[in-house]
Design a protein around this motif. Structure first.
Motif, PDB file in Angstrom:
ATOM      1  N   LEU A 220       0.819  -1.216   0.000  1.00 57.28           N
ATOM      2  CA  LEU A 220       0.000   0.000   0.000  1.00 57.28           C
ATOM      3  C   LEU A 220       0.852   1.265   0.000  1.00 57.28           C
ATOM      4  O   LEU A 220       0.482   2.271  -0.615  1.00 57.28           O
ATOM      5  CB  LEU A 220      -0.947   0.004   1.203  1.00 57.28           C
ATOM      6  N   VAL A 221       1.997   1.237   0.678  1.00 57.74           N
ATOM      7  CA  VAL A 221       2.904   2.391   0.672  1.00 57.74           C
ATOM      8  C   VAL A 221       3.397   2.668  -0.743  1.00 57.74           C
ATOM      9  O   VAL A 221       3.424   3.820  -1.199  1.00 57.74           O
ATOM     10  CB  VAL A 221       4.098   2.159   1.628  1.00 57.74           C
ATOM     11  N   ILE A 222       3.770   1.608  -1.458  1.00 57.72           N
ATOM     12  CA  ILE A 222       4.225   1.763  -2.847  1.00 57.72           C
ATOM     13  C   ILE A 222       3.108   2.330  -3.711  1.00 57.72           C
ATOM     14  O   ILE A 222       3.309   3.257  -4.503  1.00 57.72           O
ATOM     15  CB  ILE A 222       4.702   0.408  -3.416  1.00 57.72           C
ATOM     16  N   ILE A 223       1.900   1.780  -3.552  1.00 56.42           N
ATOM     17  CA  ILE A 223       0.755   2.220  -4.358  1.00 56.42           C
ATOM     18  C   ILE A 223       0.378   3.671  -4.040  1.00 56.42           C
ATOM     19  O   ILE A 223       0.218   4.494  -4.953  1.00 56.42           O
ATOM     20  CB  ILE A 223      -0.449   1.282  -4.118  1.00 56.42           C
ATOM     21  N   LEU A 224       0.253   3.982  -2.758  1.00 58.29           N
ATOM     22  CA  LEU A 224      -0.160   5.339  -2.369  1.00 58.29           C
ATOM     23  C   LEU A 224       0.895   6.373  -2.748  1.00 58.29           C
ATOM     24  O   LEU A 224       0.554   7.460  -3.233  1.00 58.29           O
ATOM     25  CB  LEU A 224      -0.431   5.387  -0.863  1.00 58.29           C
ATOM     26  N   THR A 225       2.168   6.051  -2.549  1.00 50.74           N
ATOM     27  CA  THR A 225       3.241   6.977  -2.932  1.00 50.74           C
ATOM     28  C   THR A 225       3.220   7.238  -4.430  1.00 50.74           C
ATOM     29  O   THR A 225       3.339   8.391  -4.882  1.00 50.74           O
ATOM     30  CB  THR A 225       4.615   6.410  -2.522  1.00 50.74           C
ATOM     31  N   SER A 226       3.057   6.173  -5.205  1.00 52.33           N
ATOM     32  CA  SER A 226       3.012   6.317  -6.668  1.00 52.33           C
ATOM     33  C   SER A 226       1.855   7.215  -7.087  1.00 52.33           C
ATOM     34  O   SER A 226       2.022   8.121  -7.922  1.00 52.33           O
ATOM     35  CB  SER A 226       2.877   4.939  -7.331  1.00 52.33           C
ATOM     36  N   TYR A 227       0.685   6.998  -6.493  1.00 47.65           N
ATOM     37  CA  TYR A 227      -0.491   7.762  -6.910  1.00 47.65           C
ATOM     38  C   TYR A 227      -0.503   9.193  -6.360  1.00 47.65           C
ATOM     39  O   TYR A 227      -1.141  10.073  -6.945  1.00 47.65           O
ATOM     40  CB  TYR A 227      -1.772   7.007  -6.552  1.00 47.65           C
ATOM     41  N   ILE A 228       0.187   9.428  -5.272  1.00 42.01           N
ATOM     42  CA  ILE A 228       0.336  10.813  -4.801  1.00 42.01           C
ATOM     43  C   ILE A 228       1.129  11.625  -5.818  1.00 42.01           C
ATOM     44  O   ILE A 228       0.735  12.744  -6.196  1.00 42.01           O
ATOM     45  CB  ILE A 228       1.026  10.849  -3.420  1.00 42.01           C
ATOM     46  N   PHE A 229       2.234  11.052  -6.294  1.00 38.62           N
ATOM     47  CA  PHE A 229       3.035  11.735  -7.303  1.00 38.62           C
ATOM     48  C   PHE A 229       2.282  11.853  -8.630  1.00 38.62           C
ATOM     49  O   PHE A 229       2.390  12.861  -9.334  1.00 38.62           O
ATOM     50  CB  PHE A 229       4.369  11.005  -7.517  1.00 38.62           C
ATOM     51  N   ILE A 230       1.511  10.825  -8.967  1.00 39.70           N
ATOM     52  CA  ILE A 230       0.696  10.883 -10.192  1.00 39.70           C
ATOM     53  C   ILE A 230      -0.325  12.006 -10.088  1.00 39.70           C
ATOM     54  O   ILE A 230      -0.504  12.796 -11.032  1.00 39.70           O
ATOM     55  CB  ILE A 230      -0.010   9.526 -10.432  1.00 39.70           C
ATOM     56  N   PHE A 231      -1.008  12.091  -8.953  1.00 38.93           N
ATOM     57  CA  PHE A 231      -2.026  13.128  -8.749  1.00 38.93           C
ATOM     58  C   PHE A 231      -1.410  14.526  -8.847  1.00 38.93           C
ATOM     59  O   PHE A 231      -1.979  15.420  -9.500  1.00 38.93           O
ATOM     60  CB  PHE A 231      -2.694  12.935  -7.389  1.00 38.93           C
ATOM     61  N   ILE A 232      -0.264  14.721  -8.215  1.00 34.16           N
ATOM     62  CA  ILE A 232       0.407  16.026  -8.255  1.00 34.16           C
ATOM     63  C   ILE A 232       0.785  16.386  -9.690  1.00 34.16           C
ATOM     64  O   ILE A 232       0.566  17.517 -10.150  1.00 34.16           O
ATOM     65  CB  ILE A 232       1.663  16.022  -7.360  1.00 34.16           C
ATOM     66  N   THR A 233       1.338  15.415 -10.413  1.00 32.90           N
ATOM     67  CA  THR A 233       1.752  15.655 -11.802  1.00 32.90           C
ATOM     68  C   THR A 233       0.562  15.973 -12.690  1.00 32.90           C
ATOM     69  O   THR A 233       0.605  16.908 -13.504  1.00 32.90           O
ATOM     70  CB  THR A 233       2.490  14.414 -12.361  1.00 32.90           C
ATOM     71  N   VAL A 234      -0.523  15.229 -12.519  1.00 30.51           N
ATOM     72  CA  VAL A 234      -1.707  15.429 -13.356  1.00 30.51           C
ATOM     73  C   VAL A 234      -2.340  16.795 -13.086  1.00 30.51           C
ATOM     74  O   VAL A 234      -2.757  17.497 -14.021  1.00 30.51           O
ATOM     75  CB  VAL A 234      -2.730  14.296 -13.113  1.00 30.51           C
ATOM     76  N   MET A 235      -2.404  17.190 -11.824  1.00 30.72           N
ATOM     77  CA  MET A 235      -3.021  18.473 -11.491  1.00 30.72           C
ATOM     78  C   MET A 235      -2.204  19.662 -12.001  1.00 30.72           C
ATOM     79  O   MET A 235      -2.735  20.769 -12.139  1.00 30.72           O
ATOM     80  CB  MET A 235      -3.211  18.585  -9.973  1.00 30.72           C
ATOM     81  N   ARG A 236      -0.934  19.439 -12.286  1.00 28.53           N
ATOM     82  CA  ARG A 236      -0.090  20.506 -12.826  1.00 28.53           C
ATOM     83  C   ARG A 236      -0.196  20.620 -14.345  1.00 28.53           C
ATOM     84  O   ARG A 236       0.347  21.555 -14.940  1.00 28.53           O
ATOM     85  CB  ARG A 236       1.372  20.256 -12.443  1.00 28.53           C
ATOM     86  N   MET A 237      -0.888  19.650 -14.969  1.00 25.89           N
ATOM     87  CA  MET A 237      -1.033  19.698 -16.435  1.00 25.89           C
ATOM     88  C   MET A 237      -1.936  20.858 -16.820  1.00 25.89           C
ATOM     89  O   MET A 237      -2.991  21.065 -16.210  1.00 25.89           O
ATOM     90  CB  MET A 237      -1.615  18.383 -16.951  1.00 25.89           C
ATOM     91  N   PRO A 238      -1.556  21.615 -17.850  1.00 27.18           N
ATOM     92  CA  PRO A 238      -2.326  22.804 -18.220  1.00 27.18           C
ATOM     93  C   PRO A 238      -3.675  22.504 -18.861  1.00 27.18           C
ATOM     94  O   PRO A 238      -4.642  23.238 -18.676  1.00 27.18           O
ATOM     95  CB  PRO A 238      -1.396  23.525 -19.206  1.00 27.18           C
TER      96      PRO A 238
END
Length: 324
Positions: A220-238
């Motif tokens: 779960l740590v691997i999954i949650l960490t991966s998706y936290i970074f994914i969420f941050i990256t996606v929200m920065r997309m213009p």
């Protein structure tokens, strides 16, 4: 052969002839035996066809020879294996009066099921890392997710699953059992096996707790960490379109891990008492029988490449049939 291995085999042989387990399953509902048999048979048929079909589709379509589908093919294989370990015995117990399973059969069912479950737990974590690289570092995706790394990640997941299974099986085999032992479920799950033992269960209970907790938390740590970074990256997309496309590539995987880990966590929270046996059985059915069927449906229904391959296969079969 080492002394520990020979001791394990000797202990297994000594108990296998005299010790049996009775899988009560859904025996308290005699009027539901036939309907449940037909339901589980239909689910198992869909599971086998869906998962083996997914493996075949990924193999025959060159467009699907990517890391994501490589991991998905192994996930489908694991779902097929786990369902095949559990469901045939469940179906047998629904139509046959004798609900016993030998000591060897019970231990083997647990051991093979443990390999499948633990490996799938980390395969889902590996797939989360794959989505992280694809979304957060798309230009480096091909270089990072090399064939060598993909094989290493898959091999490590299987190796850890086998290691966990062998360790737990070793301690289970060295417990002492006598005569017929009742399991208030349809599957040989470790807690129920240990509860029927005449030995001191302290060590094996601690090992089970540490192993299950470590596997669940680390994945779960691997999954949650991966998706936290994914969420941050996606929200920065213009662009909204870019965000939608990025989220859509993760939707199937998110659905799969939510169902899988949600069911596991639910089982952790249910107290193992007489009043909760039915709830445990229902959750176990979902975990062992339904989820292996859902995964190929989740990925095929949300995936254009998979649906296109299925469509081409059906059209090819229809054309060949019409020609004949």
């Amino acid at each position: 052969m080492s002394k520990s291995n020979s001791s394990t085999l000797r202990n297994l042989e000594n108990q296998s002839d005299e010790v049996t387990f009775i899988l009560l399953g859904f025996s308290e509902y005699p009027e539901l035996q036939v309907p449940l048999f037909l339901l589980f048979l239909a689910i198992y048929t869909v599971t086998v066809l869906g998962n083996l079909g997914m493996v075949m589709i990924i193999r025959i379509n060159p467009k699907l020879h990517t890391p994501m589908y490589y991991f998905l093919s192994h996930l489908s294989f694991l779902d097929f294996c786990y369902s095949t370990v559990v469901t045939p015995k469940l179906l047998e117990n629904l139509v046959v009066g004798d609900r016993t399973i030998s000591f060897t059969g019970c231990i083997m069912q647990f051991s093979l099921g443990c390999i499948s479950v633990v490996t799938e737990t980390f395969m889902l974590a590996v797939m989360a890392y794959d989505r992280f690289v694809a979304v957060c570092n798309p230009l480096l995706y091909t270089a990072v997710m090399s064939q060598k790394l993909c094989s290493l990640l898959v091999g490590t997941s299987y190796s850890w699953g086998i290691a966990c299974s062998l360790t737990l099986t070793y301690f289970l085999v060295h417990l002492t059992f006598r005569g017929n032992n009742i399991i208030h479920n349809f599957v040989c799950e470790p807690a129920a096996i240990v509860s029927e033992s005449c030995s001191d269960p302290y060590i094996i209970q601690k090992i089970l707790l540490v192993s299950a907790t470590f596997n669940e938390i680390s994945s779960l740590v691997i999954i949650l960490t991966s998706y936290i970074f994914i969420f941050i990256t996606v929200m920065r997309m213009p662009s909204t379109g870019g965000r939608h496309k990025a989220f859509s590539t993760c939707a199937s995987h998110l659905t799969a891990i939510t169902i899988f880990h949600g069911t596991i966590l639910f089982l952790y929270c249910v107290p193992n008492s007489k009043s909760s046996w039915l709830m445990i059985k229902v959750a176990s059915v979902f975990y062992t029988v339904v989820i292996p069927m859902l995964n190929p449906l989740i990925y095929s229904l949300r995936n254009k490449e998979v649906k296109e391959t299925v469509r081409k296969l059906i059209n090819t079969k229809l054309m060949s049939f019409n020609v004949k």
